[in-house]
Design a protein around this motif. Structure first.
Motif, PDB file in Angstrom:
ATOM      1  N   ARG A  18       0.833  -1.197   0.000  1.00 23.69           N
ATOM      2  CA  ARG A  18       0.000   0.000   0.000  1.00 23.69           C
ATOM      3  C   ARG A  18       0.869   1.249   0.000  1.00 23.69           C
ATOM      4  N   THR A  19       0.218   2.395  -0.206  1.00 20.25           N
ATOM      5  CA  THR A  19       0.960   3.652  -0.228  1.00 20.25           C
ATOM      6  C   THR A  19       1.605   3.972   1.105  1.00 20.25           C
ATOM      7  N   ASP A  20       1.084   3.417   2.203  1.00 13.75           N
ATOM      8  CA  ASP A  20       1.669   3.669   3.525  1.00 13.75           C
ATOM      9  C   ASP A  20       2.736   2.651   3.892  1.00 13.75           C
ATOM     10  N   GLY A  21       3.106   1.779   2.948  1.00 11.15           N
ATOM     11  CA  GLY A  21       4.157   0.803   3.188  1.00 11.15           C
ATOM     12  C   GLY A  21       3.682  -0.516   3.734  1.00 11.15           C
ATOM     13  N   VAL A  22       2.429  -0.626   4.117  1.00 10.28           N
ATOM     14  CA  VAL A  22       1.893  -1.891   4.633  1.00 10.28           C
ATOM     15  C   VAL A  22       1.753  -2.882   3.482  1.00 10.28           C
ATOM     16  N   VAL A  23       2.192  -4.103   3.727  1.00 11.14           N
ATOM     17  CA  VAL A  23       2.172  -5.142   2.701  1.00 11.14           C
ATOM     18  C   VAL A  23       0.942  -6.023   2.888  1.00 11.14           C
ATOM     19  N   LEU A  24       0.180  -6.189   1.806  1.00 14.17           N
ATOM     20  CA  LEU A  24      -0.995  -7.054   1.829  1.00 14.17           C
ATOM     21  C   LEU A  24      -0.730  -8.288   0.981  1.00 14.17           C
ATOM     22  N   PRO A  25      -1.271  -9.428   1.379  1.00 17.93           N
ATOM     23  CA  PRO A  25      -1.120 -10.625   0.540  1.00 17.93           C
ATOM     24  C   PRO A  25      -1.997 -10.517  -0.701  1.00 17.93           C
ATOM     25  N   GLY A  26      -1.405 -10.771  -1.851  1.00 19.04           N
ATOM     26  CA  GLY A  26      -2.154 -10.702  -3.098  1.00 19.04           C
ATOM     27  C   GLY A  26      -1.777 -11.852  -3.994  1.00 19.04           C
ATOM     28  N   GLN A  27      -2.296 -11.811  -5.208  1.00 18.77           N
ATOM     29  CA  GLN A  27      -1.926 -12.847  -6.166  1.00 18.77           C
ATOM     30  C   GLN A  27      -2.136 -12.363  -7.581  1.00 18.77           C
ATOM     31  N   SER A  28      -1.439 -13.011  -8.505  1.00 19.00           N
ATOM     32  CA  SER A  28      -1.603 -12.730  -9.914  1.00 19.00           C
ATOM     33  C   SER A  28      -3.015 -13.105 -10.327  1.00 19.00           C
ATOM     34  N   ILE A  29      -3.631 -12.292 -11.186  1.00 18.37           N
ATOM     35  CA  ILE A  29      -4.976 -12.582 -11.650  1.00 18.37           C
ATOM     36  C   ILE A  29      -5.009 -12.640 -13.173  1.00 18.37           C
ATOM     37  N   ALA A  30      -6.032 -13.312 -13.680  1.00 19.52           N
ATOM     38  CA  ALA A  30      -6.225 -13.396 -15.126  1.00 19.52           C
ATOM     39  C   ALA A  30      -6.945 -12.129 -15.574  1.00 19.52           C
ATOM     40  N   ILE A  31      -6.205 -11.217 -16.186  1.00 17.56           N
ATOM     41  CA  ILE A  31      -6.762  -9.912 -16.508  1.00 17.56           C
ATOM     42  C   ILE A  31      -6.212  -9.426 -17.833  1.00 17.56           C
ATOM     43  N   LEU A  32      -7.038  -8.708 -18.588  1.00 15.06           N
ATOM     44  CA  LEU A  32      -6.656  -8.249 -19.920  1.00 15.06           C
ATOM     45  C   LEU A  32      -5.525  -7.236 -19.909  1.00 15.06           C
ATOM     46  N   ASP A  33      -5.277  -6.598 -18.780  1.00 15.82           N
ATOM     47  CA  ASP A  33      -4.182  -5.640 -18.701  1.00 15.82           C
ATOM     48  C   ASP A  33      -2.848  -6.269 -19.090  1.00 15.82           C
ATOM     49  N   VAL A  34      -2.670  -7.553 -18.784  1.00 15.11           N
ATOM     50  CA  VAL A  34      -1.383  -8.198 -19.055  1.00 15.11           C
ATOM     51  C   VAL A  34      -1.104  -8.277 -20.558  1.00 15.11           C
ATOM     52  N   PRO A  35      -1.974  -8.886 -21.379  1.00 16.69           N
ATOM     53  CA  PRO A  35      -1.672  -8.881 -22.819  1.00 16.69           C
ATOM     54  C   PRO A  35      -1.711  -7.490 -23.438  1.00 16.69           C
ATOM     55  N   SER A  36      -2.590  -6.615 -22.951  1.00 17.21           N
ATOM     56  CA  SER A  36      -2.630  -5.263 -23.520  1.00 17.21           C
ATOM     57  C   SER A  36      -1.303  -4.551 -23.316  1.00 17.21           C
ATOM     58  N   LEU A  37      -0.758  -4.593 -22.105  1.00 21.81           N
ATOM     59  CA  LEU A  37       0.499  -3.913 -21.824  1.00 21.81           C
ATOM     60  C   LEU A  37       1.677  -4.600 -22.505  1.00 21.81           C
ATOM     61  N   ALA A  38       1.675  -5.925 -22.503  1.00 20.18           N
ATOM     62  CA  ALA A  38       2.781  -6.645 -23.126  1.00 20.18           C
ATOM     63  C   ALA A  38       2.876  -6.345 -24.610  1.00 20.18           C
ATOM     64  N   LEU A  39       1.737  -6.346 -25.293  1.00 26.23           N
ATOM     65  CA  LEU A  39       1.755  -6.142 -26.738  1.00 26.23           C
ATOM     66  C   LEU A  39       1.910  -4.675 -27.114  1.00 26.23           C
ATOM     67  N   ALA A  40       1.474  -3.770 -26.236  1.00 28.16           N
ATOM     68  CA  ALA A  40       1.634  -2.341 -26.526  1.00 28.16           C
ATOM     69  C   ALA A  40       3.070  -1.883 -26.345  1.00 28.16           C
ATOM     70  N   THR A  41       3.794  -2.479 -25.407  1.00 28.69           N
ATOM     71  CA  THR A  41       5.161  -2.033 -25.105  1.00 28.69           C
ATOM     72  C   THR A  41       6.235  -2.977 -25.620  1.00 28.69           C
ATOM     73  N   GLY A  42       5.859  -4.234 -25.871  1.00 27.38           N
ATOM     74  CA  GLY A  42       6.858  -5.239 -26.215  1.00 27.38           C
ATOM     75  C   GLY A  42       7.566  -5.809 -25.010  1.00 27.38           C
ATOM     76  N   ALA A  43       7.163  -5.438 -23.806  1.00 27.40           N
ATOM     77  CA  ALA A  43       7.827  -5.923 -22.594  1.00 27.40           C
ATOM     78  C   ALA A  43       7.703  -7.442 -22.491  1.00 27.40           C
ATOM     79  N   PRO A  44       8.808  -8.148 -22.305  1.00 25.34           N
ATOM     80  CA  PRO A  44       8.735  -9.608 -22.212  1.00 25.34           C
ATOM     81  C   PRO A  44       8.237 -10.111 -20.861  1.00 25.34           C
ATOM     82  N   ASN A  45       8.234  -9.236 -19.855  1.00 25.86           N
ATOM     83  CA  ASN A  45       7.816  -9.643 -18.512  1.00 25.86           C
ATOM     84  C   ASN A  45       6.748  -8.681 -18.000  1.00 25.86           C
ATOM     85  N   VAL A  46       5.529  -9.196 -17.824  1.00 29.35           N
ATOM     86  CA  VAL A  46       4.409  -8.384 -17.367  1.00 29.35           C
ATOM     87  C   VAL A  46       3.602  -9.190 -16.361  1.00 29.35           C
TER      88      VAL A  46
END
Length: 337
Positions: free
Chosen positions: A204-232
């Motif tokens: 979080r913005t205050d430095g507190v760490v929350l448990p999370g996980q990777s999700i299946a979301i369109l942001d990943v292919p959109s960003l990968a293909l828009a930038t060419g980044a191999p790791n997203v």
């Protein structure tokens, strides 16, 4: 497309739909709007508050949506789950732009196939990204400083009290039923991750760490293909936001980390938070409104028929200006550059 006809907002009395209508009314006061929902009294209250808007009831089980044959529209916005795809079919039958936000990465296949079968009928904007594509656009705006992007990592905190009302909660539950795996791009390969590989810390913005996980979301292919980044990767934590922890209303906190090379080829990295003090609703409404504005040609040329995603039709710099207008800010992350 006749812009003198109203934009039909399915689910227009819900959080995302009503927020979208409010922004469109602010930006384009003469644009007619129709608030569509199952509860006519609720829809009418939203329409009355906007001015220059009408209210109708809809039945998503019907191909004509239960609308009178003499009614005409300029676009169809599905601010709810278009479970029978009748909103899409209605748009295609009438040659209207269509925008959806609830299919998610795991459910876009019927939408995409329906669009491909009638490719020349409508412009279809698939915006089932986090906050309807706003996070993708914010990331691309930050990526303009890079000559090459190697790694993109998004860490979003979704306050448990800010899931978007009944429709938003239903979307999250449906997506969780479809898969518990997340999707990432790793070394140039799109892949699924589960178990320990899917788990991640989200700060979080205050430095507190929350448990999370990777999700299946369109942001990943959109960003990968828009930038060419191999790791997203996009990680989500559902919990208490820093603002609510302080006793304020729930906020949205989305950390964006980029690594790569700058204009001279030297290593470059940046870490910023995209923050909105009123949570995800204003950002989601903004993403939808930007898409409608663009599809109708109210800014730039109207989007041609076919299947589109937010980053293929929207200017990140313009989107960032609109983000600032609604109260969103970019905040440097601790240890960021």
């Amino acid at each position: 497309m006749d812009r003198s006809q109203p934009v039909l907002i399915l689910g227009g009395s819900g959080q995302a739909g009503s927020g979208t209508a409010s922004l469109l009314r602010q930006w384009h006061p003469q644009l007619p709007l129709t608030i569509a929902g199952r509860d006519i009294d609720r829809a009418q209250r939203v329409a009355d508050g906007l001015g220059g808007a009408t209210a109708v009831t809809i039945d998503l089980r019907r191909g004509d949506l239960g609308l009178p044959a003499e009614h005409s529209y300029s676009a169809v916005v599905a601010a709810l789950w278009d479970d029978h795809l009748n909103g899409l079919h209605y748009a295609q039958d009438h040659g209207l732009p269509y925008l959806s936000v609830s299919s998610g990465l795991v459910e876009i296949a019927p939408e995409v196939v329906a669009g491909a079968r009638r490719a020349g009928a409508s412009s279809i904007l698939v915006a089932s990204h986090f906050c309807a594509g706003v996070v993708v656009l914010a990331t691309l705006e930050l990526a303009r400083a890079f000559q090459r992007v190697d790694t993109i990592r998004i860490g979003a905190v979704l306050d448990e009290s800010d899931t978007g009302g009944p429709a938003g909660t239903a979307d999250l539950e449906r997506w969780a039923t479809a898969t518990t795996a997340g999707t990432v791009r790793r070394d140039g390969v799109f892949t699924w991750v589960n178990g320990p590989d899917a788990q991640a810390d989200v700060t979080r913005t205050d430095g507190v760490v929350l448990p999370g996980q990777s999700i299946a979301i369109l942001d990943v292919p959109s960003l990968a293909l828009a930038t060419g980044a191999p790791n997203v990767r996009f990680d989500l934590a559902v919990g208490e936001s820093a603002a609510r922890r302080r006793g304020d209303p729930a906020s949205s906190e989305i950390r964006i980390d980029l690594e790569g090379a700058g204009p001279t080829g030297a290593p470059l990295s940046t870490s910023r938070y995209l923050v909105h003090p009123a949570g995800q609703r204003p950002l989601t409404a903004l993403g939808i409104a930007l898409g409608v504005e663009r599809q109708l040609g109210l800014r730039g040329e109207a989007v041609p028929p076919g299947i589109h995603t937010p980053e293929t039709v929207l200017d990140p710099a313009y989107a960032a200006e609109r983000m600032a207008e609604i109260g969103a800010t970019f905040v440097e992350a601790p240890g960021g550059s």
